[in-house]
Write a protein that holds these residues in place. Sequence first.
Motif, PDB file in Angstrom:
ATOM      1  N   ILE A   1       0.830  -1.199   0.000  1.00 54.31           N
ATOM      2  CA  ILE A   1       0.000   0.000   0.000  1.00 54.31           C
ATOM      3  C   ILE A   1       0.867   1.253   0.000  1.00 54.31           C
ATOM      4  O   ILE A   1       0.639   2.195  -0.766  1.00 54.31           O
ATOM      5  CB  ILE A   1      -0.963   0.005   1.206  1.00 54.31           C
ATOM      6  N   GLU A   2       1.882   1.263   0.857  1.00 51.12           N
ATOM      7  CA  GLU A   2       2.770   2.425   0.917  1.00 51.12           C
ATOM      8  C   GLU A   2       3.559   2.576  -0.383  1.00 51.12           C
ATOM      9  O   GLU A   2       3.747   3.692  -0.886  1.00 51.12           O
ATOM     10  CB  GLU A   2       3.725   2.286   2.102  1.00 51.12           C
ATOM     11  N   ALA A   3       4.020   1.448  -0.934  1.00 56.49           N
ATOM     12  CA  ALA A   3       4.793   1.507  -2.176  1.00 56.49           C
ATOM     13  C   ALA A   3       3.940   2.030  -3.326  1.00 56.49           C
ATOM     14  O   ALA A   3       4.374   2.902  -4.094  1.00 56.49           O
ATOM     15  CB  ALA A   3       5.350   0.125  -2.509  1.00 56.49           C
ATOM     16  N   MET A   4       2.724   1.520  -3.456  1.00 63.02           N
ATOM     17  CA  MET A   4       1.849   1.964  -4.537  1.00 63.02           C
ATOM     18  C   MET A   4       1.446   3.417  -4.351  1.00 63.02           C
ATOM     19  O   MET A   4       1.373   4.183  -5.315  1.00 63.02           O
ATOM     20  CB  MET A   4       0.606   1.072  -4.607  1.00 63.02           C
ATOM     21  N   THR A   5       1.185   3.808  -3.106  1.00 66.60           N
ATOM     22  CA  THR A   5       0.819   5.197  -2.829  1.00 66.60           C
ATOM     23  C   THR A   5       1.942   6.134  -3.244  1.00 66.60           C
ATOM     24  O   THR A   5       1.717   7.120  -3.958  1.00 66.60           O
ATOM     25  CB  THR A   5       0.498   5.384  -1.340  1.00 66.60           C
ATOM     26  N   GLU A   6       3.157   5.828  -2.797  1.00 60.76           N
ATOM     27  CA  GLU A   6       4.288   6.684  -3.153  1.00 60.76           C
ATOM     28  C   GLU A   6       4.547   6.649  -4.658  1.00 60.76           C
ATOM     29  O   GLU A   6       4.910   7.670  -5.257  1.00 60.76           O
ATOM     30  CB  GLU A   6       5.542   6.241  -2.390  1.00 60.76           C
ATOM     31  N   GLY A   7       4.354   5.487  -5.270  1.00 60.01           N
ATOM     32  CA  GLY A   7       4.561   5.381  -6.710  1.00 60.01           C
ATOM     33  C   GLY A   7       3.609   6.249  -7.500  1.00 60.01           C
ATOM     34  O   GLY A   7       4.004   6.932  -8.454  1.00 60.01           O
ATOM     35  N   VAL A   8       2.336   6.249  -7.109  1.00 60.60           N
ATOM     36  CA  VAL A   8       1.341   7.051  -7.820  1.00 60.60           C
ATOM     37  C   VAL A   8       1.586   8.538  -7.590  1.00 60.60           C
ATOM     38  O   VAL A   8       1.561   9.341  -8.538  1.00 60.60           O
ATOM     39  CB  VAL A   8      -0.090   6.669  -7.375  1.00 60.60           C
ATOM     40  N   VAL A   9       1.839   8.942  -6.349  1.00 58.78           N
ATOM     41  CA  VAL A   9       2.082  10.351  -6.046  1.00 58.78           C
ATOM     42  C   VAL A   9       3.311  10.852  -6.807  1.00 58.78           C
ATOM     43  O   VAL A   9       3.291  11.935  -7.407  1.00 58.78           O
ATOM     44  CB  VAL A   9       2.264  10.564  -4.526  1.00 58.78           C
ATOM     45  N   PHE A  10       4.369  10.053  -6.808  1.00 60.89           N
ATOM     46  CA  PHE A  10       5.588  10.449  -7.512  1.00 60.89           C
ATOM     47  C   PHE A  10       5.342  10.550  -9.010  1.00 60.89           C
ATOM     48  O   PHE A  10       5.783  11.502  -9.668  1.00 60.89           O
ATOM     49  CB  PHE A  10       6.705   9.446  -7.232  1.00 60.89           C
ATOM     50  N   THR A  11       4.636   9.572  -9.563  1.00 60.08           N
ATOM     51  CA  THR A  11       4.368   9.574 -11.006  1.00 60.08           C
ATOM     52  C   THR A  11       3.575  10.797 -11.419  1.00 60.08           C
ATOM     53  O   THR A  11       3.904  11.469 -12.404  1.00 60.08           O
ATOM     54  CB  THR A  11       3.614   8.300 -11.413  1.00 60.08           C
ATOM     55  N   LEU A  12       2.521  11.099 -10.675  1.00 57.54           N
ATOM     56  CA  LEU A  12       1.692  12.250 -11.024  1.00 57.54           C
ATOM     57  C   LEU A  12       2.474  13.557 -10.908  1.00 57.54           C
ATOM     58  O   LEU A  12       2.271  14.488 -11.687  1.00 57.54           O
ATOM     59  CB  LEU A  12       0.453  12.297 -10.135  1.00 57.54           C
ATOM     60  N   SER A  13       3.393  13.628  -9.953  1.00 55.99           N
ATOM     61  CA  SER A  13       4.193  14.844  -9.805  1.00 55.99           C
ATOM     62  C   SER A  13       5.226  14.972 -10.920  1.00 55.99           C
ATOM     63  O   SER A  13       5.676  16.068 -11.247  1.00 55.99           O
ATOM     64  CB  SER A  13       4.897  14.861  -8.443  1.00 55.99           C
ATOM     65  N   GLU A  14       5.602  13.832 -11.523  1.00 55.09           N
ATOM     66  CA  GLU A  14       6.602  13.836 -12.589  1.00 55.09           C
ATOM     67  C   GLU A  14       6.010  14.166 -13.955  1.00 55.09           C
ATOM     68  O   GLU A  14       6.747  14.540 -14.875  1.00 55.09           O
ATOM     69  CB  GLU A  14       7.297  12.470 -12.665  1.00 55.09           C
TER      70      GLU A  14
ATOM     71  N   LEU B   1      -3.446  13.618  -1.076  1.00 54.03           N
ATOM     72  CA  LEU B   1      -3.519  12.553  -2.066  1.00 54.03           C
ATOM     73  C   LEU B   1      -3.034  11.239  -1.470  1.00 54.03           C
ATOM     74  O   LEU B   1      -3.635  10.182  -1.698  1.00 54.03           O
ATOM     75  CB  LEU B   1      -2.688  12.920  -3.294  1.00 54.03           C
ATOM     76  N   ARG B   2      -1.968  11.298  -0.680  1.00 51.39           N
ATOM     77  CA  ARG B   2      -1.484  10.083  -0.010  1.00 51.39           C
ATOM     78  C   ARG B   2      -2.557   9.502   0.897  1.00 51.39           C
ATOM     79  O   ARG B   2      -2.794   8.287   0.920  1.00 51.39           O
ATOM     80  CB  ARG B   2      -0.222  10.388   0.794  1.00 51.39           C
ATOM     81  N   ARG B   3      -3.197  10.352   1.668  1.00 51.17           N
ATOM     82  CA  ARG B   3      -4.244   9.875   2.580  1.00 51.17           C
ATOM     83  C   ARG B   3      -5.380   9.224   1.812  1.00 51.17           C
ATOM     84  O   ARG B   3      -5.862   8.147   2.180  1.00 51.17           O
ATOM     85  CB  ARG B   3      -4.778  11.055   3.405  1.00 51.17           C
ATOM     86  N   TYR B   4      -5.798   9.850   0.730  1.00 54.03           N
ATOM     87  CA  TYR B   4      -6.887   9.332  -0.100  1.00 54.03           C
ATOM     88  C   TYR B   4      -6.515   7.976  -0.696  1.00 54.03           C
ATOM     89  O   TYR B   4      -7.304   7.026  -0.658  1.00 54.03           O
ATOM     90  CB  TYR B   4      -7.192  10.341  -1.200  1.00 54.03           C
ATOM     91  N   LEU B   5      -5.307   7.893  -1.250  1.00 55.77           N
ATOM     92  CA  LEU B   5      -4.881   6.655  -1.899  1.00 55.77           C
ATOM     93  C   LEU B   5      -4.711   5.524  -0.894  1.00 55.77           C
ATOM     94  O   LEU B   5      -5.066   4.374  -1.186  1.00 55.77           O
ATOM     95  CB  LEU B   5      -3.573   6.884  -2.661  1.00 55.77           C
ATOM     96  N   ARG B   6      -4.149   5.823   0.274  1.00 57.12           N
ATOM     97  CA  ARG B   6      -3.991   4.773   1.283  1.00 57.12           C
ATOM     98  C   ARG B   6      -5.340   4.189   1.679  1.00 57.12           C
ATOM     99  O   ARG B   6      -5.474   2.978   1.863  1.00 57.12           O
ATOM    100  CB  ARG B   6      -3.299   5.345   2.528  1.00 57.12           C
ATOM    101  N   ARG B   7      -6.329   5.033   1.782  1.00 52.90           N
ATOM    102  CA  ARG B   7      -7.640   4.575   2.237  1.00 52.90           C
ATOM    103  C   ARG B   7      -8.367   3.767   1.175  1.00 52.90           C
ATOM    104  O   ARG B   7      -8.861   2.675   1.450  1.00 52.90           O
ATOM    105  CB  ARG B   7      -8.497   5.773   2.661  1.00 52.90           C
ATOM    106  N   TRP B   8      -8.437   4.297  -0.038  1.00 55.17           N
ATOM    107  CA  TRP B   8      -9.278   3.678  -1.059  1.00 55.17           C
ATOM    108  C   TRP B   8      -8.496   2.746  -1.987  1.00 55.17           C
ATOM    109  O   TRP B   8      -8.921   1.603  -2.219  1.00 55.17           O
ATOM    110  CB  TRP B   8      -9.998   4.769  -1.860  1.00 55.17           C
TER     111      TRP B   8
END
Length: 209
Positions: free
Chosen positions: A90-103, A184-191
């Motif tokens: 969950i943490e890996a996917m969350t960070e991956g999505v947040v990083f990707t969108l910021s890139e 965004l991290r909070r949202y992604l971790r939850r859902w």
Amino acid sequence: MARRRGWGGSPPNSDDEASRRIVAAAVELIGRTGSEISIGDVAEALGVIRQTVYRYFPSADALMRAAAIASVDGFLDRLAQQVSGIEDPIEAMTEGVVFTLSEVPRTPHLGILLSGTYSNAHPDSLTSEEAQAFGMTMIKRFDVDWESYGYDDESLYELVEYLLRTMQSFFVSPGNPPRSQDDLRRYLRRWMGSAIIAQAQTSTSVQRP
């Protein structure tokens, strides 16, 4: 050998080299303009006619896909550094999505790949073989033992599709105003997290006598 005329006075020695040079020109143009390009743009940059480019890529859609895939290696290296040492899925996917969108704003090729905007005629390009290959390469950079969370090859491919669709939705419609990275991290971790961990629960349930 008409296909090898032009090329700024330095024709390619093979069809493979010609294809690579066409893709390289497309990558350079996308990086410069930050948007889609046409077959004509690439032909002009190479000093050839459009029909020459069409011999190697039947459409602008096909060329954009090839250029996008060819240009994301640097992003994948940065992603690997960002998620290094994170073993929780969950943490890996969350960070991956947040990083990707910021890139995305800094990597126009990545935005083209994730948005599925190679061509309006192909709204399913997000789930193309190229996009799925990108997604699989992406999550395999994570330090997550996917098998221990109940993932086999089939379910991992489904997770990749889910990941791509999630990122596309945020890329196309980030919200007004867009969420901060912490929100965004909070949202992604939850859902998203609930969906990721569901595979482990499903796998355990199936294995019960």
